[in-house]
Design a protein around this motif. Structure first.
Motif: not given
Length: 839
Positions: A346-365
């Motif tokens: 049940p809810q009290p026995t569970t974990p909370n999950y938080r993430q801060k994700g980002w990605m930046a980049g470039f692709k040249d052709r």
């Protein structure tokens, strides 16, 4: 960082010679029609634009890896547009280019005839000999038209034969967990450097297509042993467009009244030119609030809450007709309250999950004048995660099937019981990780030597880092009468850190020996500083047209694939130590407590040997039948076990000695009718077995404190039989209907006693009932005039589990629980409305 990335193409653009006039722009794709009627975009096709008035005025380019071409700053006039590729008939089309007008033209190529005396009829050939490895492509429209509960790219993957959602809710591709899968977005690696899991979310409106590659024999693919999932995003254009979708919230009904919002998933997408013919822009925003119930828990305490915000920004720079660059910035923070909620947690026995994700980049052709192609990719990915216990509840929060009277609920103790767990989740993680990656690939111009050779070479360098803390509190195992059976205490420094650098070299040759035979040969070299080991992985595949009517294709291949070593494997010796004490029925210790050290004596890259053979037969121009067999042998998987005595020391031992095997036989039929309607039918018989104490199940994002002896048996995601039907059907009056029928064997489960020891062999106690669901979506698009402009309005309805079939997700595995063998948590029939506007 992003500013620096943007300055390079801007400077190149600024230094480009000015055009004499604005001119027109022409873009599009070169394609052929596959055996299932779906377009297959052709790479490296030669596209030529020739002026009718002055044939010396020519513009040439080649299609990129998505089959796209573009001509900018074209002087107005009449032209002939042509496209050609080895083994295909050249196609030509008259084009009129106008000043300041954007023109889109798709060119479709047909296969060349086998011999001159063979009559070429108007029917399209259905077999494509270029593809030696099996693949399945899901277009972006699938996410709009198919009845998928959550509109995310990974949610539609179970439409692929051999891909199922496992008992843990995660996607399993060809019997492999997500940690064995390679995840790519525009060729960039988007896995979590710490766990190896997929670690990116994208707004669904930016997805062009998703490819599932069970055995990609091309040597450019690596760092996986199961499969590769590759996502390509859309290309922005010179025409302004925007769309607004899902902007009406759905209310939540609990205990007969409205209690807040059940879901709210608005999406907004905008694209268009910043500098016409030079810089185009794509921006998509998506907010998601979802509350998913566990139906066997009390109504006010049954929801898992997921809240996220996904932003995807893309800038496309046209430096010249043969040179373009794409820069992206993706941000995708997420919060998940009461993760891993189920009937017995049940809810009290569970974990909370938080993430801060980002990605930046470039692709040249860059396409050179001789037709060769150089692709350069740079990306930086940051993925910070926090996992911590949910707020402990009271005894009144516990469901009815937790029919016991615990003495107290201790906030800092996680209590495991036969019928229901209580207390507070035991583990906390706080980590910061980053991956920096640089890749270059060079595609040589087609070479002629006993056939045509498409040679490709490349290299990649990446650096991963991880630092953070992992801390755990006490865990207790209690019997039915609440007497203490086992206590686990954790001690030691919670700080962890690790980093690695990986280097890759590869070479690949696609040899079109003749029109009816294609061979793929390649090899990949990998080295990483974590395992400190070098690996050479050769691969080979073939595709052979067996019949003169060009409707029967035999293909297959064999390859060696080395996987990544996640950084949390490397930090295993740094984790806190556990002290374990066992108690008798009177609460007295049976033996002195044992404090276990964490030992990782050796590091090796897991690997797999995989092969497949497949026969495709086009029965009619509308019906394709496919028979296929695939087998994969996994070696050196990381297995964790707890030993009371290794050289006199209690040890939790982690070693790369695990094995597993996956076998699959599939029958697939693709049928197209009424030009735009189709049905896909498939039957898959498979088996998956191997060692069960795999590292990620005990020390991944959500950890398991009880380490029992390892066994080798069928895997938890083993599904012997699966039948799948899905498609899109155009009805009368412009109404569309999309059904999904999914029938498969239930997942296996184990038997446990009241002290949480396995009874008999694991995953041999039985199976959940057959899973059966029939989902449907019906919709109609309307063309409406708003302020003098035509807009598209879509109205429709989705219904999940139309037949209201009982599909339990949870089973009581404990034989000493009062509800042993009980089945819980089935979702009934669900209705969802559809309303969207495209501008």
């Amino acid at each position: 960082m992003l500013l620096a990335l943007l300055l390079v193409p801007l400077l190149a653009w600024a230094q480009a010679p000015p055009a004499s006039g604005q001119g027109g722009e022409l873009y599009g794709r070169v394609q052929t029609i596959g055996p299932d009627g779906q377009p297959i975009f052709l790479v490296a096709a030669q596209v030529v634009l020739t002026s009718k008035a002055d044939p010396a005025k020519r513009f040439e380019t080649k299609t990129d890896d998505s089959g796209a071409y573009r001509f900018a700053q074209v002087p107005p006039g009449d032209y002939v547009l042509s496209a050609q590729l080895e083994s295909y008939q050249e196609t030509r089309q008259d084009i009129a280019v106008e000043e300041g007008v954007l023109l889109e033209t798709t060119l479709t190529l047909k296969l060349a005839a086998v011999e001159q005396q063979v009559e070429v009829t108007g029917e399209r050939p259905g077999i494509q000999v270029e593809q030696t490895a099996p693949e399945t492509q899901l277009k972006g429209a699938v996410y709009e038209n198919a009845p998928v509960v959550s509109e995310r790219f990974q949610e539609a993957l179970p439409l692929v034969p051999g891909v199922v959602r496992g008992p843990d809710g995660l996607i399993k591709i060809k019997g492999a967990p997500t940690t064995q899968t390679g995840w790519l977005v525009n060729s960039a690696n988007v896995t979590d450097p710490v766990t190896g899991e997929r670690a990116i979310n994208l707004p669904v409106d930016v997805i062009q297509d998703v490819e599932v590659l069970p055995n990609p024999y091309s040597a450019e693919y690596g760092k996986f042993t199961g499969a590769v999932t590759q996502v390509e995003t859309k290309v922005s254009t010179n025409k302004w467009k925007f769309g607004l979708r899902n902007f009406v919230p759905r209310l939540r009904r609990r205990e007969g009244s409205i209690r807040g919002v059940e879901s709210f998933t608005p999406r907004f997408t905008l694209s268009g030119p910043i500098v016409k013919d030079k810089v185009t822009f794509l921006q998509s925003l998506e907010y998601r609030l979802l509350r998913s119930p566990v139906t066997s828990l009390p109504e006010l305490h049954r929801d898992t809450d997921i809240e996220s915000f996904d932003s995807f920004t893309q800038l496309d720079f046209t430096i010249s007709p043969s040179h373009n660059l794409t820069a992206v910035l993706s941000v995708y923070p997420e919060k998940n309250r009461f993760a891993r909620l189920n009937t017995f947690n049940p809810q009290p026995t569970t974990p909370n999950y938080r993430q801060k994700g980002w990605m930046a980049g470039f692709k040249d052709r860059y396409v050179a004048s001789d037709g060769s192609l150089l692709e350069s990719l740079f990306s930086v990915k940051d993925f910070d995660v926090r996992i911590y216990p949910a707020t402990p509840g009271t005894l009144e929060d516990l469901p009815e099937h937790c029919s016991f009277n615990p003495p107290t609920v201790v906030l800092n103790v996680y209590v495991i019981r036969p019928d229901c767990n209580f207390g507070s989740y035991f583990n906390q993680q706080n980590r910061i990780s980053r991956r920096t990656e640089w890749t270059q690939t060079y595609n040589f111009k087609p070479l002629q030597a006993r056939g045509q050779h498409l040679l490709k070479v490349g290299y990649a360098v990446s650096h991963d880092s991880y630092r953070g803390a992992q801390q755990s509190h006490n865990v207790e195992v209690r019997r039915n009468d609440n007497t203490l059976s086992e206590r686990i205490e954790f001690s030691g420094n919670p700080l962890v850190n690790r980093e690695k650098t990986e280097v890759t070299l590869f070479v690949q040759d696609k040899w079109n020996v003749r029109r009816r035979l294609t061979l793929d040969f390649g090899a990949r070299y990998d080295y990483d500083t974590l395992a400190q080991d070098s690996h050479l992985a050769p691969r080979a595949a073939f595709a052979l047209v067996l019949t003169n009517d060009n409707r029967t294709l035999l293909r297959g291949g064999l390859g060696l694939f080395y996987d990544k070593v996640p950084l949390n494997v490397g930090t295993f010796p740094q984790l806190q130590q556990r002290t374990v004490t066992h108690f008798d029925l009177l609460g007295m210790p049976l033996l002195p407590s044992l404090t276990y050290v964490n030992s990782l004596p050796t590091l090796r890259n897991p690997y797999s040997i995989a092969w497949n053979v497949e026969l495709d037969r086009e029965i009619t121009p509308s019906l394709l039948l496919r028979l296929g067999y695939l087998q994969r042998e996994d070696r050196d998987k990381y297995i964790v076990e707890q030993f009371d005595n290794i050289a006199g020391v209690p040890t939790v031992l982690l070693e790369p000695r695990g094995r597993s095997r996956y076998r699959e036989f599939q029958i697939v039929a693709n049928y197209r009718f009424r030009e735009t309607s189709f049905l896909n039918l498939s039957y898959v018989h498979s088996e998956s077995a191997g060692d069960l104490n795999v590292f990620e199940d005990y020390f991944g994002n959500y950890q398991d404190p009880l380490i029992r002896p390892n066994q080798r048996a069928r895997l938890s995601q083993d599904v012997p039989d699966r039948f799948l039907v899905w498609g899109e059907i155009k009805l009368l009056y412009g109404i569309w209907y999309a059904p999904i029928l999914d029938l498969h064997s239930g997942f296996p489960f184990s038997a446990l006693d009241e002290e949480q020891n396995y009874v008999g062999a694991r995953n041999q106690a039985g199976r959940l009932p057959v899973f059966a669901t029939f989902d449907s979506q019906v919709w109609k698009d309307f063309r409406v005039k708003v302020k003098g402009k035509i807009r598209t309005l879509r109205v429709g309805l989705r219904v999940f589990n139309v037949l209201d079939h009982f599909n339990p997700r949870d089973v009581q595995e404990n034989v000493d629980a009062f509800n042993a063998g009980g089945l819980y948590n089935s979702r009934g029939r669900i209705y969802r409305g559809i309303f969207r506007i495209d501008f």
